[in-house]
Design an enzyme around this catalytic site. Structure first.
Site, PDB file in Angstrom:
ATOM      1  N   ARG A   4      40.108  45.041  43.928  1.00  0.00           N
ATOM      2  CA  ARG A   4      40.141  44.008  42.955  1.00  0.00           C
ATOM      3  C   ARG A   4      38.772  43.735  42.556  1.00  0.00           C
ATOM      4  NH1 ARG A   4      39.116  38.489  43.476  1.00  0.00           N
ATOM      5  NH2 ARG A   4      40.311  36.896  42.193  1.00  0.00           N
ATOM      6  N   SER A   6      51.615  37.612  42.214  1.00  0.00           N
ATOM      7  CA  SER A   6      50.951  36.375  42.832  1.00  0.00           C
ATOM      8  C   SER A   6      51.846  35.119  42.418  1.00  0.00           C
ATOM      9  CB  SER A   6      49.577  35.954  42.291  1.00  0.00           C
ATOM     10  OG  SER A   6      48.786  36.981  42.833  1.00  0.00           O
ATOM     11  N   LYS A  56      37.732  32.866  44.904  1.00  0.00           N
ATOM     12  CA  LYS A  56      38.348  32.855  43.605  1.00  0.00           C
ATOM     13  C   LYS A  56      38.024  31.672  42.921  1.00  0.00           C
ATOM     14  CE  LYS A  56      42.874  33.398  41.628  1.00  0.00           C
ATOM     15  NZ  LYS A  56      42.980  34.116  40.517  1.00  0.00           N
TER      16      LYS A  56
HETATM   17  N1  TZP Z   1      44.107  34.871  45.098  1.00  0.00           N
HETATM   18  C1  TZP Z   1      44.525  33.583  45.540  1.00  0.00           C
HETATM   19  S1  TZP Z   1      43.274  33.096  46.955  1.00  0.00           S
HETATM   20  C2  TZP Z   1      42.385  34.514  46.574  1.00  0.00           C
HETATM   21  C3  TZP Z   1      42.965  35.374  45.628  1.00  0.00           C
HETATM   22  C4  TZP Z   1      42.704  36.666  44.931  1.00  0.00           C
HETATM   23  C5  TZP Z   1      40.974  34.880  47.136  1.00  0.00           C
HETATM   24  C6  TZP Z   1      41.149  35.050  48.755  1.00  0.00           C
HETATM   25  O1  TZP Z   1      39.813  35.619  49.116  1.00  0.00           O
HETATM   26  P1  TZP Z   1      39.328  34.926  50.464  1.00  0.00           P
HETATM   27  O2  TZP Z   1      38.041  35.055  50.799  1.00  0.00           O
HETATM   28  O3  TZP Z   1      40.298  35.640  51.589  1.00  0.00           O
HETATM   29  O4  TZP Z   1      39.918  33.415  50.745  1.00  0.00           O
END
Ligand code: TZP
Ligand code: MG
Length: 219
Positions: free
Chosen positions: A43, A115, A144
């Site tokens: 990603r 998602s 995010k």
């Molecule tokens: N989609 C929803 S939360 C997220 C994504 C890509 C980020 C998750 O990252 P982390 O650091 O595991 O909270």
């Protein structure tokens, strides 16, 4: 095709070059694979995200490492890149190309993840031919910036009660400590960026996630 199935407990690591701080992302990925991750998603996001040939080369390097460990290599958003390098799968969000169109482009054998934030979105993903859904953010996340409000564990519980056979991967703020509750809610997997990408001992951190499953299963 064994790669298609997402079974408990999936430890689904997500990473881009901006998630690993001062450490080289390929070193971090190798350590995560050593620790026993079951899936990897590239990603590549952010201000300094790789693009073009640099991104393609980095993706190929990640793919080669994943292949050596027999771990599916999934690409976030970029259907064209996934097709070009023959990735094992693609993960898309609600704002990306429509899931049914992506399934058509990739054919039946590739992994398709979507998602979702509600049972309604999960229903649409199932109809479009998704192999799994990512549900989140489960907990608050700093990774995010445009993440929606945390859905808590309720999102996982509600999707699992409607679609017991649909693999659900929890995402957002998941750590080895709170992962127990994600397993207990019925998730097939945990998707993790920072808790693994920024761990001091990456392989050990992955093992802690595996151990959390045994604890969660007892709840
Ligand atoms: N989609 C929803 S939360 C997220 C994504 C890509 C980020 C998750 O990252 P982390 O650091 O595991 O909270
Ligand atoms: Mg997306």
């Amino acid at each position: 095709m064994a790669l298609k199935f997402i079974n408990k407990p999936s430890i689904y690591f997500i990473m881009g070059t901006e998630n690993t701080g001062t450490r080289h992302p390929l070193t971090v990925l190798k350590e995560a694979l050593e620790g026993g991750i079951s899936h990897f998603q590239l990603r590549e996001k952010g201000q300094f995200a790789l693009t073009g040939d640099e991104l393609k080369q980095f993706a190929k390097d990640c793919q080669q490492l994943c292949r050596a460990y027999g771990v599916p290599f999934i690409i976030n958003d970029d259907v064209e890149l996934a097709e070009e390098i023959n990735a094992d799968g693609i993960h898309i969000g609600q704002e990306d190309e429509e899931a049914a169109a992506v399934r058509k482009r990739l054919g039946p054998d590739k992994i398709l993840g979507v998602s979702v934030h509600s049972v309604q979105e999960a229903a649409e993903a199932v109809g479009a031919g998704a192999d799994y859904v990512g549900m989140g953010p489960v907990f608050p996340t700093y990774t995010k910036s445009d993440a929606k409000k945390p859905a808590g564990l309720v999102g996982i519980l509600s999707v699992k009660s409607t679609y017991p056979n649909l693999p659900v991967i929890g995402i957002g703020g998941i750590t080895p400590e709170n992962a127990e509750n994600v397993w207990a809610a019925g998730a097939e997997g945990v998707a993790v960026i920072s808790s693994i990408a920024q761990a001091e001992d990456v392989a050990h951190q992955v093992k802690l996630f595996s151990h959390s499953y045994k604890k969660g299963a007892l709840k």
